[in-house]
Design a protein around this motif. Structure first.
Motif, PDB file in Angstrom:
ATOM      1  N   LEU A  71       0.977  -0.802   0.222  1.00 23.68           N
ATOM      2  CA  LEU A  71      -0.169  -0.014   0.228  1.00 23.68           C
ATOM      3  C   LEU A  71       0.992   1.327  -0.083  1.00 23.68           C
ATOM      4  N   LYS A  72       0.742   2.084  -1.052  1.00 19.71           N
ATOM      5  CA  LYS A  72       1.015   2.971  -1.153  1.00 19.71           C
ATOM      6  C   LYS A  72       0.245   4.263  -1.272  1.00 19.71           C
ATOM      7  N   PRO A  73       0.422   5.748  -0.802  1.00 21.12           N
ATOM      8  CA  PRO A  73      -0.400   6.917  -1.516  1.00 21.12           C
ATOM      9  C   PRO A  73      -0.873   7.430  -3.365  1.00 21.12           C
ATOM     10  N   GLY A  74      -1.574   7.271  -3.180  1.00 21.79           N
ATOM     11  CA  GLY A  74      -2.026   7.221  -4.541  1.00 21.79           C
ATOM     12  C   GLY A  74      -2.809   7.501  -4.989  1.00 21.79           C
ATOM     13  N   THR A  75      -3.427   7.924  -6.398  1.00 18.35           N
ATOM     14  CA  THR A  75      -4.906   7.761  -6.409  1.00 18.35           C
ATOM     15  C   THR A  75      -5.647   6.887  -6.556  1.00 18.35           C
ATOM     16  N   GLY A  76      -5.513   5.863  -6.752  1.00 18.79           N
ATOM     17  CA  GLY A  76      -7.097   4.985  -5.868  1.00 18.79           C
ATOM     18  C   GLY A  76      -7.190   3.836  -6.942  1.00 18.79           C
ATOM     19  N   LYS A  77      -5.941   3.367  -7.499  1.00 20.88           N
ATOM     20  CA  LYS A  77      -5.715   2.832  -8.295  1.00 20.88           C
ATOM     21  C   LYS A  77      -5.056   1.056  -7.385  1.00 20.88           C
ATOM     22  N   VAL A  78      -6.275  -0.155  -8.176  1.00 18.40           N
ATOM     23  CA  VAL A  78      -5.568  -1.240  -7.054  1.00 18.40           C
ATOM     24  C   VAL A  78      -5.963  -2.149  -7.857  1.00 18.40           C
ATOM     25  N   THR A  79      -4.275  -3.221  -8.124  1.00 23.43           N
ATOM     26  CA  THR A  79      -3.866  -4.351  -9.127  1.00 23.43           C
ATOM     27  C   THR A  79      -3.418  -5.259  -8.273  1.00 23.43           C
ATOM     28  N   VAL A  80      -3.937  -6.353  -8.836  1.00 25.14           N
ATOM     29  CA  VAL A  80      -4.201  -7.718  -8.288  1.00 25.14           C
ATOM     30  C   VAL A  80      -3.419  -8.361  -9.578  1.00 25.14           C
ATOM     31  N   ASN A  81      -2.604  -9.221  -8.809  1.00 27.43           N
ATOM     32  CA  ASN A  81      -1.778  -9.902  -9.946  1.00 27.43           C
ATOM     33  C   ASN A  81      -0.960  -9.691 -11.206  1.00 27.43           C
ATOM     34  N   GLY A  82      -0.999  -8.490 -10.979  1.00 26.19           N
ATOM     35  CA  GLY A  82      -0.709  -7.235 -12.511  1.00 26.19           C
ATOM     36  C   GLY A  82      -2.246  -6.630 -13.191  1.00 26.19           C
ATOM     37  N   ILE A  98     -13.647  -5.639  -1.404  1.00 29.28           N
ATOM     38  CA  ILE A  98     -12.058  -5.058  -1.555  1.00 29.28           C
ATOM     39  C   ILE A  98     -12.021  -3.870  -1.399  1.00 29.28           C
ATOM     40  N   ASN A  99     -12.898  -2.310  -1.524  1.00 29.11           N
ATOM     41  CA  ASN A  99     -12.815  -1.153  -1.542  1.00 29.11           C
ATOM     42  C   ASN A  99     -13.664  -0.848   0.331  1.00 29.11           C
ATOM     43  N   GLN A 100     -14.142  -2.225   1.566  1.00 27.33           N
ATOM     44  CA  GLN A 100     -14.405  -1.874   2.178  1.00 27.33           C
ATOM     45  C   GLN A 100     -13.695  -1.294   3.562  1.00 27.33           C
ATOM     46  N   PRO A 101     -12.377  -1.235   3.365  1.00 24.53           N
ATOM     47  CA  PRO A 101     -10.751  -1.132   4.237  1.00 24.53           C
ATOM     48  C   PRO A 101     -11.461   0.958   3.945  1.00 24.53           C
ATOM     49  N   PHE A 102     -11.729   1.269   2.970  1.00 21.92           N
ATOM     50  CA  PHE A 102     -10.986   2.508   2.274  1.00 21.92           C
ATOM     51  C   PHE A 102     -12.592   3.322   2.670  1.00 21.92           C
ATOM     52  N   ALA A 103     -13.529   2.764   2.482  1.00 23.18           N
ATOM     53  CA  ALA A 103     -14.602   2.946   2.761  1.00 23.18           C
ATOM     54  C   ALA A 103     -15.068   3.679   4.379  1.00 23.18           C
ATOM     55  N   ARG A 107     -10.986   6.718   3.574  1.00 24.40           N
ATOM     56  CA  ARG A 107     -10.114   6.762   2.551  1.00 24.40           C
ATOM     57  C   ARG A 107      -9.661   7.140   0.954  1.00 24.40           C
ATOM     58  N   GLU A 108     -11.224   6.830   0.370  1.00 23.58           N
ATOM     59  CA  GLU A 108     -10.895   6.092  -1.599  1.00 23.58           C
ATOM     60  C   GLU A 108     -10.274   6.980  -1.680  1.00 23.58           C
ATOM     61  N   GLY A 109      -9.471   6.464  -2.649  1.00 22.79           N
ATOM     62  CA  GLY A 109      -8.522   7.500  -3.875  1.00 22.79           C
ATOM     63  C   GLY A 109      -7.701   7.460  -3.346  1.00 22.79           C
ATOM     64  N   GLN A 110      -7.292   7.553  -2.807  1.00 24.21           N
ATOM     65  CA  GLN A 110      -5.676   8.165  -1.920  1.00 24.21           C
ATOM     66  C   GLN A 110      -5.070   7.224  -1.536  1.00 24.21           C
ATOM     67  N   TYR A 111      -5.201   5.995  -1.861  1.00 19.87           N
ATOM     68  CA  TYR A 111      -3.875   4.612  -2.158  1.00 19.87           C
ATOM     69  C   TYR A 111      -3.651   3.697  -3.059  1.00 19.87           C
ATOM     70  N   SER A 146      -7.659   1.632  15.545  1.00 19.79           N
ATOM     71  CA  SER A 146      -8.989   1.132  16.316  1.00 19.79           C
ATOM     72  C   SER A 146     -10.133   1.306  15.105  1.00 19.79           C
ATOM     73  N   THR A 147     -10.394   1.885  14.093  1.00 19.13           N
ATOM     74  CA  THR A 147     -11.466   2.040  12.734  1.00 19.13           C
ATOM     75  C   THR A 147     -12.189   0.676  12.449  1.00 19.13           C
ATOM     76  N   VAL A 148     -10.307   0.148  12.301  1.00 20.68           N
ATOM     77  CA  VAL A 148     -10.580  -1.064  11.389  1.00 20.68           C
ATOM     78  C   VAL A 148     -10.788  -2.527  12.150  1.00 20.68           C
ATOM     79  N   LYS A 149     -10.306  -2.392  13.036  1.00 16.94           N
ATOM     80  CA  LYS A 149     -10.536  -2.958  14.219  1.00 16.94           C
ATOM     81  C   LYS A 149     -11.967  -3.424  14.463  1.00 16.94           C
ATOM     82  N   ALA A 150     -12.210  -1.916  14.886  1.00 17.35           N
ATOM     83  CA  ALA A 150     -13.737  -2.542  14.964  1.00 17.35           C
ATOM     84  C   ALA A 150     -15.454  -2.774  14.382  1.00 17.35           C
ATOM     85  N   ALA A 151     -14.938  -2.600  12.915  1.00 16.40           N
ATOM     86  CA  ALA A 151     -15.145  -3.413  11.584  1.00 16.40           C
ATOM     87  C   ALA A 151     -14.829  -5.011  11.611  1.00 16.40           C
TER      88      ALA A 151
END
Length: 180
Positions: A71-82, A98-103, A107-111, A146-151
């Protein structure tokens, strides 16, 4: 029966005096803890864990699937197995998983996410990538833990397929009964 406390000049003559001495100690400890947190209020309990390229790495697992996530800062591009996530996970429900943790952390579109996943089916792989993203997000921004763990996203879902037993058609199903 009188006893003397060797550590200080307090004398204990009965249990009531012992209670007074014991009551003083936690108050002093609490004041010391409050002072250290007042000096550094923004200090997270955990430190940020990044590799040499400034990425957070985590492993996610679900059913028989295992994913490695960077995970790195960026535009929200998700690449799985290329491949892009829309190509690899064609079903919208899998992309939603896949996008639930960002929602949940807003943090949608930030990583940008780069993931490699092996084993299992698409549903298990999507769950593994979600678990990996959640772990990596909590490593990149420890205050979000704490937010991610509570979910419930940091907990590995341990439900796996039950093995087939001998004398059975499947894990629990018996062979068809024949009266004759």
């Amino acid at each position: 029966m009188a006893q003397e406390d060797t550590g200080s000049n307090n004398t204990v003559s009965d249990l009531a005096d012992l209670k007074d001495i014991a009551a003083d100690a936690p108050a002093a400890d609490a004041a010391e803890i409050a002072q250290t947190t007042a000096n550094n209020p923004a200090a997270p309990l955990r430190e940020q864990e990044l590799d040499a390229q400034g990425r957070a790495y985590a492993t996610g697992r679900r059913k028989d699937a295992t994913s490695r996530v960077w995970l790195k800062p960026g535009t929200g591009k998700v690449t799985v197995n290329g491949k892009d996530q829309e190509v690899y996970f064609a079903r919208p429900t899998l992309r939603l998983i896949i996008n639930q943790p960002f929602a949940i952390t807003e943090r949608e579109g930030q990583y940008d996410v780069v993931a490699t996943v092996k084993g299992g089916g698409l549903s298990g792989q999507a769950g593994a990538v979600k678990h990996g993203i959640s772990q990596a997000l909590s490593k990149y921004e420890p205050e979000l833990r704490s937010t991610v763990k509570a979910a419930g996203f940091l907990t590995r879902d341990s439900r796996v397929v039950e093995r087939k037993k001998y004398g059975r058609a499947k894990a629990r199903r018996s062979f068809q009964f024949s009266k004759r």
